[in-house]
Motif scaffolding. Structure first.
Motif, PDB file in Angstrom:
ATOM      1  N   SER A  38      42.136  40.397  40.650  1.00 32.77           N
ATOM      2  CA  SER A  38      42.210  39.055  40.081  1.00 32.77           C
ATOM      3  C   SER A  38      43.104  38.200  40.984  1.00 32.77           C
ATOM      4  O   SER A  38      44.160  38.655  41.412  1.00 32.77           O
ATOM      5  N   PRO A  39      42.670  36.999  41.352  1.00 29.64           N
ATOM      6  CA  PRO A  39      41.495  36.275  40.864  1.00 29.64           C
ATOM      7  C   PRO A  39      40.230  36.515  41.685  1.00 29.64           C
ATOM      8  O   PRO A  39      39.197  35.911  41.407  1.00 29.64           O
ATOM      9  N   THR A  41      36.825  38.369  43.407  1.00 33.99           N
ATOM     10  CA  THR A  41      35.643  38.893  42.722  1.00 33.99           C
ATOM     11  C   THR A  41      34.980  40.049  43.466  1.00 33.99           C
ATOM     12  O   THR A  41      34.025  40.621  42.958  1.00 33.99           O
ATOM     13  N   THR A  60      38.220  40.501  37.818  1.00 36.99           N
ATOM     14  CA  THR A  60      38.203  39.096  37.423  1.00 36.99           C
ATOM     15  C   THR A  60      38.062  38.952  35.907  1.00 36.99           C
ATOM     16  O   THR A  60      37.300  38.120  35.415  1.00 36.99           O
ATOM     17  N   ALA A  65      43.926  39.798  35.171  1.00 36.05           N
ATOM     18  CA  ALA A  65      44.736  38.595  35.357  1.00 36.05           C
ATOM     19  C   ALA A  65      46.139  38.787  34.776  1.00 36.05           C
ATOM     20  O   ALA A  65      47.143  38.403  35.398  1.00 36.05           O
TER      21      ALA A  65
END
Length: 279
Positions: A38-39, A41, A60, A65
């Protein structure tokens, strides 16, 4: 007494946590913690890399997060501790519990050994504050003795951390940028890149306090498959230090699966869920 890694809060549930990407090449095995991103992908190389259940990927999502938020909070905490004994080269040192600080780079030279001595205290803690880059060079080792625990070793790194080919590393690496693992290097701890990537190359990644499960891999020659052939195969699996042990066995292919050395090995569905190429 709480271990140092408990300060990571939800990030302690991860063994590998990246920000931009997580990239693997080779037979990396992650045990005892999740893989998170995170963030970013992009998680690449799983398979052939594997996570031993119940470990899973969080890519993600809210869990990854929050783990990044908690990891950054822990990083800030360790960075803000009062500076300790100044070190720049770790090879040959035997260090008791404490805080060790380098304003710039911290290095463990090629083939060098750093020993962390718990002196019989299971709660002994080590914090390494590194201003910029941490380099654990090719074949170097960080060893724990006399009750020292990987859960109580933290490397707070102001830029990127590199663990070289074949190196043996312990502790949680909290790198402000990225973490790169060299071919065959092992880590008993966590690899956390707070703003950058985590790069893996056929590594043994084991969370602190977890007893590794040996995961054998079987390799065959690349000629086309034929039912009923027999031949030699190389079987590679890690010992408790993460080093590779190699053995040879007779492989016989049958319509229902195959056997190695006369021991049934199933029908291509291993614990590590890797694809097997028959010869």
């Amino acid at each position: 007494m709480a271990t140092l890694d408990s300060l990571l809060l939800s990030a302690s549930n991860f063994d590998v946590l990246g920000a931009s990407t997580v990239t693997n090449s080779g037979a990396t095995v992650i045990q005892g913690g999740n893989l998170g991103l995170s963030p970013g992908t992009s998680v690449v190389g799983f398979p052939p890399g594997i996570l031993i259940p119940p470990a899973v990927q969080h890519v993600t999502d809210g869990i990854a997060a929050q783990a990044q938020i908690d990891a950054m909070t822990a990083y800030t905490h360790f960075q803000g501790l009062a500076g300790g004994t100044t070190e720049s080269q770790l090879a040959g040192l035997i260090l008791n519990a404490g805080t060790y600080t380098s304003a710039s780079t911290l290095d463990l030279s090629v083939g060098g050994t750093l020993t962390l001595d718990g002196q019989g205290n299971a709660n002994a803690q080590w914090v390494f504050q590194v201003g910029s880059a941490l380099t654990i060079n090719v074949g170097a080792k960080v060893l724990l003795i006399n009750g020292a625990s990987a859960a109580n070793v933290v490397w707070q790194v102001g830029a990127s951390a590199t663990v070289g080919t074949g190196a043996v590393m312990v502790g949680d690496i909290l790198a402000l940028a990225s973490v790169s693992m060299g071919t065959g290097a092992s880590l008993t701890g966590r690899a956390i890149g707070l703003t950058g990537a985590v790069t893996l190359l056929g590594n043994s990644m084991v969370a602190p306090g977890v007893i590794p499960i040996p995961v054998p891999t079987v390799t065959f020659s690349s000629t086309p498959a034929t039912i009923g052939l027999a031949g030699l195969s190389e079987i590679c699996f890690p010992d408790i230090t993460g080093k590779s042990i190699r053995a040879w066995g007779l492989v016989t292919i049958t319509p229902g699966g195959y056997t190695v050395g006369g021991i049934p090995m199933g029908m291509m569905n291993f614990l590590d869920v890797r694809t097997v190429d028959f010869f």
